[in-house]
Design a protein around this motif. Structure first.
Motif, PDB file in Angstrom:
ATOM      1  N   GLU A  36       0.828  -1.208   0.000  1.00 25.07           N
ATOM      2  CA  GLU A  36       0.000   0.000   0.000  1.00 25.07           C
ATOM      3  C   GLU A  36       0.861   1.257   0.000  1.00 25.07           C
ATOM      4  O   GLU A  36       0.513   2.269  -0.606  1.00 25.07           O
ATOM      5  N   VAL A 290     -15.154  -3.406  -4.034  1.00 23.32           N
ATOM      6  CA  VAL A 290     -14.669  -2.544  -2.955  1.00 23.32           C
ATOM      7  C   VAL A 290     -15.124  -1.127  -3.269  1.00 23.32           C
ATOM      8  O   VAL A 290     -14.992  -0.671  -4.406  1.00 23.32           O
ATOM      9  N   GLU A 291     -15.668  -0.425  -2.281  1.00 20.25           N
ATOM     10  CA  GLU A 291     -16.184   0.922  -2.508  1.00 20.25           C
ATOM     11  C   GLU A 291     -15.246   1.969  -1.928  1.00 20.25           C
ATOM     12  O   GLU A 291     -14.673   1.784  -0.856  1.00 20.25           O
ATOM     13  N   GLY A 292     -15.096   3.086  -2.674  1.00 20.43           N
ATOM     14  CA  GLY A 292     -14.304   4.210  -2.189  1.00 20.43           C
ATOM     15  C   GLY A 292     -12.962   4.314  -2.873  1.00 20.43           C
ATOM     16  O   GLY A 292     -12.167   3.371  -2.864  1.00 20.43           O
ATOM     17  N   GLU A 294     -10.350   5.830  -2.045  1.00 18.77           N
ATOM     18  CA  GLU A 294      -9.229   5.703  -1.115  1.00 18.77           C
ATOM     19  C   GLU A 294      -8.915   4.254  -0.767  1.00 18.77           C
ATOM     20  O   GLU A 294      -7.840   3.948  -0.242  1.00 18.77           O
ATOM     21  N   ASN A 295      -9.830   3.324  -1.051  1.00 23.46           N
ATOM     22  CA  ASN A 295      -9.608   1.910  -0.746  1.00 23.46           C
ATOM     23  C   ASN A 295      -9.005   1.131  -1.913  1.00 23.46           C
ATOM     24  O   ASN A 295      -8.783  -0.077  -1.807  1.00 23.46           O
ATOM     25  N   ALA A 298      -5.370  -0.706  -1.306  1.00 21.38           N
ATOM     26  CA  ALA A 298      -5.482  -1.939  -0.520  1.00 21.38           C
ATOM     27  C   ALA A 298      -6.100  -3.057  -1.345  1.00 21.38           C
ATOM     28  O   ALA A 298      -5.698  -4.224  -1.239  1.00 21.38           O
ATOM     29  N   ALA A 299      -7.075  -2.712  -2.191  1.00 19.29           N
ATOM     30  CA  ALA A 299      -7.713  -3.723  -3.045  1.00 19.29           C
ATOM     31  C   ALA A 299      -6.710  -4.295  -4.039  1.00 19.29           C
ATOM     32  O   ALA A 299      -6.709  -5.501  -4.314  1.00 19.29           O
ATOM     33  N   LEU A 314     -13.403  -1.747  -8.184  1.00 17.26           N
ATOM     34  CA  LEU A 314     -13.367  -0.603  -7.265  1.00 17.26           C
ATOM     35  C   LEU A 314     -14.453   0.369  -7.695  1.00 17.26           C
ATOM     36  O   LEU A 314     -14.426   0.908  -8.806  1.00 17.26           O
TER      37      LEU A 314
END
Length: 319
Positions: A36, A290-292, A294-295, A298-299, A314
């Motif tokens: 990350e 995965v939502e967002g 900013e994530n 990490a995804a 995403l």
């Protein structure tokens, strides 16, 4: 995705004329598996004008001067990892909203992964009813489709994956005839002989390395191998060697690498093929959403470590 709501707000003057674009960029060149900390979420220094230049054929997600695209259209294509991207219309496809499928499908089964599976399996491997098919990384965005396409063709299909959960999905959701967790197999050659005792006619390659070496020894004469990816090798400083390549000669095996853009002209044909199966429920597609914004980093890290199940998506905005 270019949405009707965003076009309405833009043309009615409710949206700013320029914004600071949010982007994900690399902090430095990555060695080995990405972390990350290798990825940064930034706001670009220069503002993005939310309107294309008059006469331009480009698409800026929420605006275009191309007459083939109308207000309210949805499109999909290759974009940068950012909130606003200028898209090349030659590699952009208009979404038919009347099909009534999730928009996320256009990042997967109705996008690049779907065309990849279709082109690699049908155009390169030329399957025949009754043949044996082995798919590595079979629970991924591409592999899950290759296996289902093979079953629709009347083939005997075996897949490998990296967790018990994924193996269960291959058997119970996608209808594979057999499957194994390669991480729990001390002898990959023995696993392939157990699952495919008659040998392999078609191998859809996503992994490379040791599994490719074992597959080569289990291929039938005149077998075909479509080389879509070699994910086991991408993060190694020194790639693993393949010892069994002489098998290609005396078994007269065809092994061909490809990229999806080679078959972009087949996309309409692919849509004619796949849409009826989706509507009839004969093809299932699994997504890991995965939502967002900013994530996203990490995804991505989870993806390269095999933590996702199915296509990694995403979602950064509401449809």
């Amino acid at each position: 995705i270019w949405t009707k709501a965003s076009m309405d707000s833009f043309t009615e003057g409710k949206m700013e004329t320029s914004v600071r674009n949010k982007q994900v960029i690399l902090r430095d060149y990555v060695k080995g598996f990405p972390k990350e900390s290798d990825l940064m979420i930034i706001e670009a220094a220069d503002a993005v004008e939310l309107k294309v230049k008059a006469g331009s054929k480009a698409i800026l997600v929420i605006d275009s001067d191309d007459p083939t695209f109308a207000k309210g259209d949805f499109v999909w294509g290759m974009v940068n990892w950012e909130e606003y991207s200028t898209i090349n219309p030659t590699l952009t496809f208009k979404i038919d909203v009347s099909l009534n499928v999730p928009l996320s499908y256009y990042t997967g089964i109705l996008g690049m992964p779907g065309l990849t599976a279709y082109a690699g399996f049908f155009e390169i491997c030329s399957p025949k009813k009754g043949e044996t098919v082995f798919v590595s990384a079979a629970a991924g965005a591409v592999g899950q489709l290759v296996g289902q396409f093979a079953k629709l063709m009347g083939c005997y299909v075996v897949g490998s994956a990296g967790t018990k959960q994924k193996v269960d999905i291959l058997l119970n959701k996608f209808g594979f005839d057999d499957a194994f967790n390669y991480k729990e197999e001390p002898d990959l050659d023995a696993a392939l002989k157990r699952c495919l005792p008659q040998g392999i006619d078609i191998y859809f390659e996503n992994v490379g390395g040791k599994i490719l070496d074992s597959v080569l020894m289990n291929m039938k004469a005149y077998g075909r191998i479509a080389v879509c990816g070699m994910i086991s090798q991408y993060h190694l400083e020194t790639n693993e060697g393949i010892r069994n390549l002489p098998v290609l000669i005396y078994k007269k095996i065809k092994m061909q690498g490809f990229v999806t853009l080679d078959f972009i002209d087949r996309f309409p044909k692919f849509m004619e093929f796949v849409i009826p199966y989706i509507k009839e429920g004969k093809i299932i597609y699994i997504e890991d959403i995965v939502e967002g914004f900013e994530n996203g980093p990490a995804a991505l890290v989870g993806l390269v470590h095999g933590q996702n199940v199915g296509k990694q998506v995403l979602k950064i905005a509401q449809e």
